[in-house]
Design a protein around this motif. Sequence first.
Motif, PDB file in Angstrom:
ATOM      1  N   PHE A 133       0.825  -1.207   0.000  1.00 43.22           N
ATOM      2  CA  PHE A 133       0.000   0.000   0.000  1.00 43.22           C
ATOM      3  C   PHE A 133       0.867   1.268   0.000  1.00 43.22           C
ATOM      4  N   ALA A 134       2.004   1.202   0.682  1.00 43.03           N
ATOM      5  CA  ALA A 134       2.923   2.348   0.663  1.00 43.03           C
ATOM      6  C   ALA A 134       3.429   2.594  -0.750  1.00 43.03           C
ATOM      7  N   ILE A 135       3.736   1.511  -1.464  1.00 43.87           N
ATOM      8  CA  ILE A 135       4.190   1.627  -2.855  1.00 43.87           C
ATOM      9  C   ILE A 135       3.075   2.205  -3.727  1.00 43.87           C
ATOM     10  N   ILE A 136       1.853   1.721  -3.523  1.00 37.55           N
ATOM     11  CA  ILE A 136       0.712   2.203  -4.315  1.00 37.55           C
ATOM     12  C   ILE A 136       0.507   3.696  -4.097  1.00 37.55           C
ATOM     13  N   ARG A 137       0.615   4.139  -2.843  1.00 37.31           N
ATOM     14  CA  ARG A 137       0.410   5.566  -2.550  1.00 37.31           C
ATOM     15  C   ARG A 137       1.481   6.433  -3.219  1.00 37.31           C
ATOM     16  N   LYS A 138       2.714   5.929  -3.260  1.00 37.83           N
ATOM     17  CA  LYS A 138       3.784   6.676  -3.934  1.00 37.83           C
ATOM     18  C   LYS A 138       3.515   6.767  -5.437  1.00 37.83           C
ATOM     19  N   LEU A 139       3.046   5.675  -6.022  1.00 39.43           N
ATOM     20  CA  LEU A 139       2.735   5.678  -7.450  1.00 39.43           C
ATOM     21  C   LEU A 139       1.569   6.616  -7.738  1.00 39.43           C
ATOM     22  N   ARG A 140       0.564   6.599  -6.861  1.00 38.63           N
ATOM     23  CA  ARG A 140      -0.585   7.485  -7.033  1.00 38.63           C
ATOM     24  C   ARG A 140      -0.140   8.948  -6.991  1.00 38.63           C
ATOM     25  N   ALA A 141       0.771   9.234  -6.078  1.00 36.57           N
ATOM     26  CA  ALA A 141       1.260  10.620  -5.954  1.00 36.57           C
ATOM     27  C   ALA A 141       2.012  11.062  -7.201  1.00 36.57           C
ATOM     28  N   LYS A 142       2.557  10.116  -7.962  1.00 36.30           N
ATOM     29  CA  LYS A 142       3.288  10.440  -9.194  1.00 36.30           C
ATOM     30  C   LYS A 142       2.383  10.455 -10.416  1.00 36.30           C
ATOM     31  N   GLY A 143       1.070  10.283 -10.194  1.00 34.27           N
ATOM     32  CA  GLY A 143       0.124  10.350 -11.299  1.00 34.27           C
ATOM     33  C   GLY A 143      -0.196   9.038 -11.961  1.00 34.27           C
ATOM     34  N   VAL A 144       0.359   7.925 -11.447  1.00 37.55           N
ATOM     35  CA  VAL A 144       0.047   6.606 -12.010  1.00 37.55           C
ATOM     36  C   VAL A 144      -1.394   6.247 -11.663  1.00 37.55           C
ATOM     37  N   GLY A 145      -2.121   5.718 -12.630  1.00 36.72           N
ATOM     38  CA  GLY A 145      -3.468   5.222 -12.390  1.00 36.72           C
ATOM     39  C   GLY A 145      -3.422   3.731 -12.122  1.00 36.72           C
ATOM     40  N   ILE A 146      -4.098   3.286 -11.064  1.00 42.28           N
ATOM     41  CA  ILE A 146      -4.035   1.876 -10.653  1.00 42.28           C
ATOM     42  C   ILE A 146      -5.438   1.286 -10.628  1.00 42.28           C
ATOM     43  N   VAL A 147      -5.620   0.194 -11.379  1.00 41.52           N
ATOM     44  CA  VAL A 147      -6.855  -0.588 -11.305  1.00 41.52           C
ATOM     45  C   VAL A 147      -6.607  -1.715 -10.322  1.00 41.52           C
ATOM     46  N   TYR A 148      -7.421  -1.767  -9.277  1.00 38.54           N
ATOM     47  CA  TYR A 148      -7.176  -2.686  -8.165  1.00 38.54           C
ATOM     48  C   TYR A 148      -8.349  -3.655  -8.076  1.00 38.54           C
ATOM     49  N   ILE A 149      -8.126  -4.900  -8.500  1.00 36.94           N
ATOM     50  CA  ILE A 149      -9.164  -5.932  -8.444  1.00 36.94           C
ATOM     51  C   ILE A 149      -9.003  -6.706  -7.141  1.00 36.94           C
ATOM     52  N   SER A 150     -10.030  -6.710  -6.321  1.00 37.79           N
ATOM     53  CA  SER A 150      -9.956  -7.419  -5.040  1.00 37.79           C
ATOM     54  C   SER A 150     -11.363  -7.689  -4.532  1.00 37.79           C
ATOM     55  N   HIS A 151     -11.465  -8.678  -3.641  1.00 41.92           N
ATOM     56  CA  HIS A 151     -12.731  -8.962  -2.960  1.00 41.92           C
ATOM     57  C   HIS A 151     -12.679  -8.545  -1.496  1.00 41.92           C
ATOM     58  N   LYS A 152     -11.552  -7.978  -1.069  1.00 46.71           N
ATOM     59  CA  LYS A 152     -11.376  -7.661   0.348  1.00 46.71           C
ATOM     60  C   LYS A 152     -11.821  -6.228   0.624  1.00 46.71           C
ATOM     61  N   MET A 153     -12.986  -6.118   1.261  1.00 42.94           N
ATOM     62  CA  MET A 153     -13.601  -4.816   1.476  1.00 42.94           C
ATOM     63  C   MET A 153     -12.722  -3.881   2.308  1.00 42.94           C
ATOM     64  N   ASP A 154     -12.074  -4.434   3.331  1.00 39.44           N
ATOM     65  CA  ASP A 154     -11.271  -3.575   4.195  1.00 39.44           C
ATOM     66  C   ASP A 154     -10.114  -2.958   3.413  1.00 39.44           C
ATOM     67  N   GLU A 155      -9.515  -3.733   2.504  1.00 41.54           N
ATOM     68  CA  GLU A 155      -8.435  -3.210   1.676  1.00 41.54           C
ATOM     69  C   GLU A 155      -8.934  -2.079   0.775  1.00 41.54           C
ATOM     70  N   LEU A 156     -10.076  -2.317   0.148  1.00 45.55           N
ATOM     71  CA  LEU A 156     -10.590  -1.329  -0.800  1.00 45.55           C
ATOM     72  C   LEU A 156     -10.953  -0.028  -0.095  1.00 45.55           C
ATOM     73  N   LYS A 157     -11.505  -0.151   1.109  1.00 46.46           N
ATOM     74  CA  LYS A 157     -11.846   1.051   1.868  1.00 46.46           C
ATOM     75  C   LYS A 157     -10.587   1.855   2.215  1.00 46.46           C
ATOM     76  N   GLU A 158      -9.483   1.137   2.415  1.00 46.33           N
ATOM     77  CA  GLU A 158      -8.244   1.810   2.813  1.00 46.33           C
ATOM     78  C   GLU A 158      -7.503   2.433   1.642  1.00 46.33           C
ATOM     79  N   ILE A 159      -7.518   1.777   0.492  1.00 51.94           N
ATOM     80  CA  ILE A 159      -6.583   2.178  -0.561  1.00 51.94           C
ATOM     81  C   ILE A 159      -7.245   2.794  -1.787  1.00 51.94           C
ATOM     82  N   SER A 160      -8.542   2.550  -2.042  1.00 51.73           N
ATOM     83  CA  SER A 160      -9.126   2.987  -3.309  1.00 51.73           C
ATOM     84  C   SER A 160      -9.834   4.329  -3.188  1.00 51.73           C
TER      85      SER A 160
END
Length: 525
Positions: free
Chosen positions: A193-220
């Motif tokens: 998630f730390a890596i994802i946040r750094k990529l997001r800050a650099k303008g990278v768009g991330i499609v995140y496929i998951s079934h874990k609700m807690d993860e999606l609430k935290e990162i998406s």
Amino acid sequence: MVRDEKSGASFMTPLVTIQNLDKAFPGVQALRKAHFELLPGEVHALMGENGAGKSTLMKILAGIYRKDSGGIRIRGVPVDVATPRAAQELGISIIHQELNLMNDLTAAQNIFIGREPKRALGLLLDEEALNRAAAEIFERMHLKIDPRVEVGKLTVAKQQMVEIAKALSFRSQVLIMDEPTAALNNAEIAELFAIIRKLRAKGVGIVYISHKMDELKEISDRITVMRDGETVGTVPTASTSVDAIISMMVGRSLTETKTEVPDLSSHDIVLEVRNLHRHNVIRDVSFKLRKGEILGFAGLMGAGRTEVARAIFGADPLDGGEIIVRGKHVTISSPQDAVRLGIGYLSEDRKRFGLATGMDVASNIVMPCLSRFLAIGIFLKGRAIRETARSYIKQLRIKTPSDTQEARLLSGGNQQKVVIAKWLARDCEILFFDEPTRGIDVGAKNEIYKLLNALAAQGRAIVMISSELPEILRMSHRIAVMCEGRLTGELPAEGATQEAIMRLATQRHSLTADTLTMATREPTT
């Protein structure tokens, strides 16, 4: 940013715009007028039940499948993503749920395969430059991985990180992650998630496929839900409830209530293991399993739960210990021995160990008991095979166009049902379910839960290994907890909490019998 000439309002040009996409496979309409949008610097979650079409949609974007109709725009420009190479050139990378690495190559070689730096004249590989480039990516990801290590020697979690590093090496602006945390523990998820946040800050768009609700609430940032190949809608993550998302996914509300735990103390013990030992991965493990019981096995990654199941099933050798089946001491030297004793094992990696994915559903279902379908010991009884397969397809509600459909074309939840069907066809009374709902959606999970409860009610004895504590608490009659190869305690399902399980799952020191008893009975705070 671009400006609307009529209104004067400014808006952000999407990295990806998908409109009216259709895709059909033999017997299945996978996508119907599907649409999706990804903005720069956005983590956009894609959700839906297995078979909803989300992976198909992303594979089209990644150039793995060809669309039948519809349009794709990258930064507002229409494109035809004909191949994975074309997708990479457009700045699109995908990290698959099933790892796509070469075990005999090093981490660095896997990352830059086909793009290796060369020495003078371009005749020899520059291994130093290769390892240096990989080390720089690992450093940016805050990972301690030796670029020179063979990938096959890494844990599944580390292999997943190598996959992510490989995607990042293309300097992609669109990164598709398909169930990226399925094999990661909490600390590794935090790193991801730390890596994802750094990529997001650099303008990278991330499609995140998951079934874990807690993860999606935290990162998406936003969630798009698909159902039956169609896009149901897109909602902001922060202001949308979990219940609302589930309702969008399944078209109905789901109850998560736990049924009353029956008293099974008088039921026969069908399996008992005493002091199982194997190197440092299984250390003096003992437990009992009763008829009609679901015994949950909890613990952190690497605790030894899968190793215990594989050893009992005969897939891995034991250094010592006893296995008692229905009151008789037995020797299990191979999976064939276990199956003859009525023991079935559903591996956490169903595609690698549970299914012959290139074969049809019927063949997979009857495979463990194929000898029953031989005439004169040579010829297969085709009609009997089909009738047996169809009866289990109906009983387990396996969604497939027919029993002749290749197993690889089924959704994850339905593949799991096929694996269950094959052990039921073999009439196994003792079943090990290793991560039975990994990689399947909320609706399919509920179907698997109902099926496990029905099997237990029929008298089957079940060991359920799961990394999801709510699942363990919901399904188990008793809970066994492991840490570093040891059984650190057992808890009755009544009154058990996630805190009590985690306390035992992190109890790393060697325990005396008295300490074990105290730890098991210690009240939660």
